[in-house]
Motif scaffolding. Sequence first.
Motif, short mmCIF file in Angstrom:
data_model
loop_
_atom_site.label_atom_id
_atom_site.label_comp_id
_atom_site.label_asym_id
_atom_site.label_seq_id
_atom_site.Cartn_x
_atom_site.Cartn_y
_atom_site.Cartn_z
N GLN A 1 0.83 -1.21 0.00
CA GLN A 1 0.00 0.00 0.00
C GLN A 1 0.86 1.26 0.00
N VAL A 2 1.91 1.27 0.81
CA VAL A 2 2.78 2.44 0.88
C VAL A 2 3.53 2.64 -0.43
N ASN A 3 4.02 1.56 -1.02
CA ASN A 3 4.79 1.67 -2.26
C ASN A 3 3.92 1.89 -3.49
N ASN A 4 2.61 1.80 -3.35
CA ASN A 4 1.71 2.03 -4.47
C ASN A 4 1.12 3.44 -4.45
N GLN A 5 1.58 4.29 -3.58
CA GLN A 5 0.99 5.62 -3.46
C GLN A 5 1.26 6.48 -4.68
N LEU A 6 2.42 6.34 -5.29
CA LEU A 6 2.74 7.17 -6.45
C LEU A 6 2.08 6.63 -7.72
N LYS A 7 2.13 5.31 -7.93
CA LYS A 7 1.57 4.72 -9.16
C LYS A 7 0.05 4.65 -9.11
N ASP B 1 -1.89 1.96 -8.75
CA ASP B 1 -2.32 0.87 -9.62
C ASP B 1 -3.54 0.19 -8.98
N LYS B 2 -4.60 0.01 -9.74
CA LYS B 2 -5.83 -0.58 -9.22
C LYS B 2 -5.65 -2.05 -8.87
N GLU B 3 -4.81 -2.77 -9.61
CA GLU B 3 -4.58 -4.19 -9.33
C GLU B 3 -3.88 -4.37 -7.98
N VAL B 4 -2.96 -3.47 -7.69
CA VAL B 4 -2.28 -3.54 -6.40
C VAL B 4 -3.25 -3.22 -5.27
N ASP B 5 -4.16 -2.27 -5.52
CA ASP B 5 -5.16 -1.93 -4.49
C ASP B 5 -6.06 -3.12 -4.18
N THR B 6 -6.47 -3.87 -5.21
CA THR B 6 -7.31 -5.03 -4.96
C THR B 6 -6.54 -6.12 -4.20
N GLU B 7 -5.26 -6.27 -4.52
CA GLU B 7 -4.42 -7.25 -3.81
C GLU B 7 -4.26 -6.85 -2.34
N VAL B 8 -4.05 -5.57 -2.10
CA VAL B 8 -3.91 -5.08 -0.72
C VAL B 8 -5.19 -5.33 0.06
N GLY B 9 -6.33 -5.06 -0.55
CA GLY B 9 -7.61 -5.32 0.11
C GLY B 9 -7.80 -6.79 0.43
N ARG B 10 -7.43 -7.65 -0.52
CA ARG B 10 -7.54 -9.09 -0.30
C ARG B 10 -6.67 -9.54 0.86
N LEU B 11 -5.42 -9.01 0.90
CA LEU B 11 -4.51 -9.39 1.98
C LEU B 11 -5.01 -8.90 3.34
N TYR B 12 -5.58 -7.69 3.38
CA TYR B 12 -6.14 -7.18 4.64
C TYR B 12 -7.31 -8.05 5.11
N ARG B 13 -8.16 -8.49 4.18
CA ARG B 13 -9.28 -9.36 4.56
C ARG B 13 -8.78 -10.69 5.11
N ILE B 14 -7.75 -11.26 4.48
CA ILE B 14 -7.18 -12.52 4.97
C ILE B 14 -6.61 -12.32 6.37
N CYS B 15 -5.93 -11.21 6.58
CA CYS B 15 -5.35 -10.93 7.91
C CYS B 15 -6.44 -10.82 8.97
N SER B 16 -7.52 -10.16 8.64
CA SER B 16 -8.56 -9.98 9.65
C SER B 16 -9.24 -11.30 9.98
N ARG B 17 -9.35 -12.22 9.02
CA ARG B 17 -9.93 -13.53 9.30
C ARG B 17 -9.00 -14.36 10.17
N GLU B 18 -7.70 -14.27 9.92
CA GLU B 18 -6.75 -15.09 10.69
C GLU B 18 -6.58 -14.57 12.11
N ARG B 19 -6.78 -13.29 12.31
CA ARG B 19 -6.65 -12.73 13.66
C ARG B 19 -7.81 -13.13 14.55
N ASN B 20 -8.96 -13.35 13.96
CA ASN B 20 -10.15 -13.71 14.77
C ASN B 20 -10.19 -15.16 15.02
#
Length: 92
Positions: free
Chosen positions: A65-71, A73-92
Amino acid sequence: MRALFLIFCFLITSCDQRNTAIVGNKDISMDANINKQLDFTCKKEFIPGPQAEADVLFRYARWLQVNNQLKQDKEVDTEVGRLYRICSRERN
């Protein structure tokens, strides 16, 4: 005349040569063990630390997310969202 008297009284009281506070000069001694006395641990609620896998995924998603601030890129944003969702499921 009254205003001159009030100004004179104000000047006299504000020109105190002592280094003590006007409110009071009580000596307050601090106890060295004050932190031990004020320690608080909640016994009703326990918040576990992050799991290792979820923490690694979260850090990677944050790095993407931090390294995608300049570019922006929508594909990176969707990947970041997917990773955040996976993290939230594993934490619970």
